[in-house]
Design a protein around this motif. Structure first.
Motif, PDB file in Angstrom:
ATOM      1  N   GLY A 288       0.784  -1.226   0.000  1.00 56.99           N
ATOM      2  CA  GLY A 288       0.000   0.000   0.000  1.00 56.99           C
ATOM      3  C   GLY A 288       0.814   1.273   0.000  1.00 56.99           C
ATOM      4  O   GLY A 288       0.371   2.298   0.521  1.00 56.99           O
ATOM      5  N   LEU A 289       1.992   1.249  -0.618  1.00 55.20           N
ATOM      6  CA  LEU A 289       2.903   2.391  -0.568  1.00 55.20           C
ATOM      7  C   LEU A 289       2.904   3.223  -1.842  1.00 55.20           C
ATOM      8  O   LEU A 289       3.602   4.242  -1.902  1.00 55.20           O
ATOM      9  CB  LEU A 289       4.328   1.912  -0.268  1.00 55.20           C
ATOM     10  CG  LEU A 289       4.491   1.169   1.062  1.00 55.20           C
ATOM     11  CD1 LEU A 289       5.909   0.615   1.187  1.00 55.20           C
ATOM     12  CD2 LEU A 289       4.164   2.075   2.233  1.00 55.20           C
ATOM     13  N   VAL A 290       2.163   2.812  -2.873  1.00 58.99           N
ATOM     14  CA  VAL A 290       2.158   3.550  -4.139  1.00 58.99           C
ATOM     15  C   VAL A 290       0.858   4.329  -4.293  1.00 58.99           C
ATOM     16  O   VAL A 290      -0.163   3.993  -3.695  1.00 58.99           O
ATOM     17  CB  VAL A 290       2.349   2.596  -5.341  1.00 58.99           C
ATOM     18  CG1 VAL A 290       3.595   1.745  -5.182  1.00 58.99           C
ATOM     19  CG2 VAL A 290       1.129   1.706  -5.533  1.00 58.99           C
ATOM     20  N   ASP A 291       0.910   5.386  -5.106  1.00 62.18           N
ATOM     21  CA  ASP A 291      -0.302   6.124  -5.432  1.00 62.18           C
ATOM     22  C   ASP A 291      -0.694   5.829  -6.876  1.00 62.18           C
ATOM     23  O   ASP A 291      -0.181   4.886  -7.490  1.00 62.18           O
ATOM     24  CB  ASP A 291      -0.133   7.628  -5.165  1.00 62.18           C
ATOM     25  CG  ASP A 291       0.953   8.268  -6.026  1.00 62.18           C
ATOM     26  OD1 ASP A 291       1.384   7.633  -7.020  1.00 62.18           O
ATOM     27  OD2 ASP A 291       1.363   9.400  -5.714  1.00 62.18           O
ATOM     28  N   ASP A 292      -1.581   6.628  -7.439  1.00 64.83           N
ATOM     29  CA  ASP A 292      -2.088   6.351  -8.777  1.00 64.83           C
ATOM     30  C   ASP A 292      -1.008   6.412  -9.851  1.00 64.83           C
ATOM     31  O   ASP A 292      -1.181   5.879 -10.947  1.00 64.83           O
ATOM     32  CB  ASP A 292      -3.216   7.329  -9.127  1.00 64.83           C
ATOM     33  CG  ASP A 292      -4.475   7.090  -8.307  1.00 64.83           C
ATOM     34  OD1 ASP A 292      -4.599   5.984  -7.737  1.00 64.83           O
ATOM     35  OD2 ASP A 292      -5.318   8.005  -8.214  1.00 64.83           O
ATOM     36  N   SER A 293       0.107   7.062  -9.548  1.00 63.46           N
ATOM     37  CA  SER A 293       1.191   7.147 -10.519  1.00 63.46           C
ATOM     38  C   SER A 293       1.948   5.835 -10.660  1.00 63.46           C
ATOM     39  O   SER A 293       2.695   5.640 -11.621  1.00 63.46           O
ATOM     40  CB  SER A 293       2.182   8.248 -10.101  1.00 63.46           C
ATOM     41  OG  SER A 293       2.922   7.854  -8.949  1.00 63.46           O
ATOM     42  N   GLY A 294       1.761   4.938  -9.683  1.00 65.48           N
ATOM     43  CA  GLY A 294       2.511   3.688  -9.673  1.00 65.48           C
ATOM     44  C   GLY A 294       3.811   3.776  -8.899  1.00 65.48           C
ATOM     45  O   GLY A 294       4.523   2.779  -8.756  1.00 65.48           O
ATOM     46  N   ALA A 301      13.577  12.729   2.817  1.00 60.71           N
ATOM     47  CA  ALA A 301      14.344  11.705   3.527  1.00 60.71           C
ATOM     48  C   ALA A 301      13.861  10.304   3.202  1.00 60.71           C
ATOM     49  O   ALA A 301      14.356   9.335   3.783  1.00 60.71           O
ATOM     50  CB  ALA A 301      14.258  11.949   5.039  1.00 60.71           C
ATOM     51  N   GLY A 302      12.874  10.195   2.308  1.00 53.31           N
ATOM     52  CA  GLY A 302      12.378   8.883   1.910  1.00 53.31           C
ATOM     53  C   GLY A 302      11.240   8.362   2.752  1.00 53.31           C
ATOM     54  O   GLY A 302      10.768   7.241   2.522  1.00 53.31           O
ATOM     55  N   ARG A 303      10.760   9.122   3.740  1.00 51.57           N
ATOM     56  CA  ARG A 303       9.657   8.651   4.574  1.00 51.57           C
ATOM     57  C   ARG A 303       8.363   8.635   3.773  1.00 51.57           C
ATOM     58  O   ARG A 303       7.995   9.623   3.152  1.00 51.57           O
ATOM     59  CB  ARG A 303       9.514   9.528   5.823  1.00 51.57           C
ATOM     60  CG  ARG A 303      10.648   9.370   6.832  1.00 51.57           C
ATOM     61  CD  ARG A 303      10.403  10.213   8.073  1.00 51.57           C
ATOM     62  NE  ARG A 303      10.586  11.620   7.760  1.00 51.57           N
ATOM     63  CZ  ARG A 303      11.720  12.299   7.945  1.00 51.57           C
ATOM     64  NH1 ARG A 303      12.779  11.683   8.437  1.00 51.57           N
ATOM     65  NH2 ARG A 303      11.804  13.579   7.636  1.00 51.57           N
ATOM     66  N   SER A 304       7.698   7.503   3.804  1.00 49.90           N
ATOM     67  CA  SER A 304       6.502   7.309   2.990  1.00 49.90           C
ATOM     68  C   SER A 304       5.376   8.258   3.394  1.00 49.90           C
ATOM     69  O   SER A 304       5.113   8.462   4.585  1.00 49.90           O
ATOM     70  CB  SER A 304       6.018   5.863   3.123  1.00 49.90           C
ATOM     71  OG  SER A 304       4.747   5.698   2.525  1.00 49.90           O
ATOM     72  N   ALA A 305       4.699   8.811   2.382  1.00 49.18           N
ATOM     73  CA  ALA A 305       3.536   9.656   2.635  1.00 49.18           C
ATOM     74  C   ALA A 305       2.292   8.818   2.910  1.00 49.18           C
ATOM     75  O   ALA A 305       1.290   9.339   3.399  1.00 49.18           O
ATOM     76  CB  ALA A 305       3.292  10.566   1.428  1.00 49.18           C
ATOM     77  N   ARG A 306       2.346   7.518   2.630  1.00 49.20           N
ATOM     78  CA  ARG A 306       1.183   6.655   2.818  1.00 49.20           C
ATOM     79  C   ARG A 306       1.295   5.747   4.031  1.00 49.20           C
ATOM     80  O   ARG A 306       0.291   5.245   4.525  1.00 49.20           O
ATOM     81  CB  ARG A 306       0.970   5.813   1.558  1.00 49.20           C
ATOM     82  CG  ARG A 306       0.674   6.652   0.323  1.00 49.20           C
ATOM     83  CD  ARG A 306       0.545   5.805  -0.928  1.00 49.20           C
ATOM     84  NE  ARG A 306      -0.630   4.955  -0.885  1.00 49.20           N
ATOM     85  CZ  ARG A 306      -1.849   5.318  -1.276  1.00 49.20           C
ATOM     86  NH1 ARG A 306      -2.054   6.541  -1.724  1.00 49.20           N
ATOM     87  NH2 ARG A 306      -2.855   4.475  -1.218  1.00 49.20           N
ATOM     88  N   GLN A 307       2.511   5.545   4.508  1.00 49.27           N
ATOM     89  CA  GLN A 307       2.719   4.700   5.684  1.00 49.27           C
ATOM     90  C   GLN A 307       3.913   5.249   6.467  1.00 49.27           C
ATOM     91  O   GLN A 307       5.057   5.073   6.060  1.00 49.27           O
ATOM     92  CB  GLN A 307       2.970   3.258   5.262  1.00 49.27           C
ATOM     93  CG  GLN A 307       3.297   2.297   6.389  1.00 49.27           C
ATOM     94  CD  GLN A 307       2.304   2.380   7.533  1.00 49.27           C
ATOM     95  OE1 GLN A 307       2.651   2.808   8.643  1.00 49.27           O
ATOM     96  NE2 GLN A 307       1.063   1.993   7.263  1.00 49.27           N
ATOM     97  N   PRO A 308       3.643   5.938   7.592  1.00 46.80           N
ATOM     98  CA  PRO A 308       4.727   6.598   8.337  1.00 46.80           C
ATOM     99  C   PRO A 308       5.841   5.652   8.785  1.00 46.80           C
ATOM    100  O   PRO A 308       6.962   6.093   9.017  1.00 46.80           O
ATOM    101  CB  PRO A 308       3.999   7.199   9.546  1.00 46.80           C
ATOM    102  CG  PRO A 308       2.570   7.312   9.134  1.00 46.80           C
ATOM    103  CD  PRO A 308       2.319   6.167   8.210  1.00 46.80           C
ATOM    104  N   GLY A 309       5.558   4.356   8.901  1.00 43.35           N
ATOM    105  CA  GLY A 309       6.580   3.437   9.373  1.00 43.35           C
ATOM    106  C   GLY A 309       7.531   2.952   8.304  1.00 43.35           C
ATOM    107  O   GLY A 309       8.398   2.124   8.579  1.00 43.35           O
ATOM    108  N   ALA A 310       7.388   3.450   7.084  1.00 38.60           N
ATOM    109  CA  ALA A 310       8.210   2.944   5.980  1.00 38.60           C
ATOM    110  C   ALA A 310       9.120   4.032   5.432  1.00 38.60           C
ATOM    111  O   ALA A 310       8.741   5.202   5.347  1.00 38.60           O
ATOM    112  CB  ALA A 310       7.324   2.412   4.859  1.00 38.60           C
ATOM    113  N   VAL A 311      10.327   3.638   5.050  1.00 39.30           N
ATOM    114  CA  VAL A 311      11.269   4.520   4.355  1.00 39.30           C
ATOM    115  C   VAL A 311      11.533   3.893   2.981  1.00 39.30           C
ATOM    116  O   VAL A 311      11.847   2.707   2.883  1.00 39.30           O
ATOM    117  CB  VAL A 311      12.589   4.678   5.139  1.00 39.30           C
ATOM    118  CG1 VAL A 311      13.591   5.499   4.330  1.00 39.30           C
ATOM    119  CG2 VAL A 311      12.326   5.332   6.487  1.00 39.30           C
TER     120      VAL A 311
END
Length: 335
Positions: A288-294, A301-311
């Motif tokens: 669940g880390l991608v958006d409509d762009s794929g 810093a690489g911190r995911s906008a969809r899952q705060p626990g992921a880099v």
């Protein structure tokens, strides 16, 4: 006498197995996990160990070849994945635990990874370097046979060797087609490099052969960039570059006949380097880390906008400059 490297590898796997979670605690303590052993993932694992030598860092990679010390043979190297990653020996010497397995799912609520082997691994934080994967396309005739016969060799060492073998068997006056996707390439500089590599190979090995580039992206600016670079290297004489305006889009293909039906008419080829549209690697999608762009939206810093626990590391990041240098830089910015 037992091979020390094999013994170390076995001990590493045994140590990793001890990290498996029995499922008794809803939020178990676990290691810092890096998913993906390519250049960005390996660099991140080493950086995490340098930042805290007491930390337990586990790198999970599904393909043993990525962690091998040997480079690809010379003919395939120019079409293969970058070899900027650290190998197994360097990782284990730095105290990184290495596990050969595939992550199938990430349970963010329980902080747990589900692996192909059936193991479950708890984690403290997750750093993903999933790379890229091909998107499917609705082109008549583009089936499993076509994808095998016309390798992309886009980050895949086996396909790179297959493409190199096909080029080695090319007739003296043969025809090579490089197909670039109409959208979703995500790596224009690499596409330019691929076109130049093919042109240079033909100039050196098959000077009577021809190269046709099908570039159907309406917004592409690669044609003039290639023309300038090819002219400087004396490579442009046997190269045709068809753009979207020229009819480079595909209507149908027949790999058994070496036929590509384009808006400009039928094209027959002996060798086709068929590059599909790209997206972030599969685990980034299932997690669940991608958006409509794929691609994976994240901060600097690489911190995911969809899952705060992921880099997110490397090419899977949305808007990333998809080069080896940029992938390694993303590993240096983890935090």
């Amino acid at each position: 006498m037992p091979d020390p490297s094999r013994r170390a590898f076995a001990l590493g796997l045994a140590a990793c197995a001890g990290l498996a979670v029995a499922g008794l605690a809803p939020r178990p303590a676990g290691p810092l996990v890096v998913i993906g052993g390519g250049p960005a993932g390996a660099a991140a694992a080493l950086a995490l160990r340098r930042a805290d030598p007491r930390a337990t860092v586990l790198l999970i990679e599904r393909d043993p070849a990525r962690l091998a010390a040997e480079d690809l043979d010379a003919p395939a190297a120019r079409f293969g994945p970058p070899r900027g990653g650290a190998g197994f020996a360097r990782l284990t010497a730095a105290g990184v635990a290495v596990m050969l397995d595939d992550v199938m799912q990430i349970d963010w609520a329980a902080a747990r990874l589900e692996l192909l082997s059936g193991r479950r691994i708890g984690f403290d934080r997750v750093f993903l370097a999933p790379g890229t994967a091909a998107r499917s396309e609705a082109i008549a005739g583009l089936d499993a046979h076509a994808r095998h016969a016309w390798p992309a060799a886009w980050g895949n060492a086996r396909e790179a060797r297959r493409l190199a073998a096909q080029l080695a068997a090319l007739p003296a006056a043969g025809h090579v087609v490089l197909r670039l996707p109409p959208a979703g390439l995500g790596h224009p500089r690499a596409a330019l490099g691929r076109a130049l590599a093919l042109a240079q190979h033909l100039a050196a090995q098959r000077p009577a052969a021809r190269l046709t580039v099908l570039d159907a992206d309406p917004g592409s600016a690669l044609a003039p960039a290639f023309a300038r670079a090819a002219a400087r290297r004396g490579l442009s004489r046997q190269v045709s570059w068809l753009t979207a305006a020229d009819g480079a889009g595909l209507r149908a293909v027949d790999a058994r006949r070496g036929l590509l039906e384009t808006g400009a008419g039928p094209i027959h080829a002996n060798v086709v380097n068929f590059i599909p549209p790209q997206r972030a690697g599969t685990i980034a999608v299932t997690a669940g880390l991608v958006d409509d762009s794929g691609w994976c939206p994240c901060d600097g810093a690489g911190r995911s906008a969809r899952q705060p626990g992921a880099v997110i590391l490397g090419d899977a990041r949305k808007g990333a400059t998809r080069t080896l240098a940029a992938a390694l830089a993303s590993a240096r910015r983890i935090g």
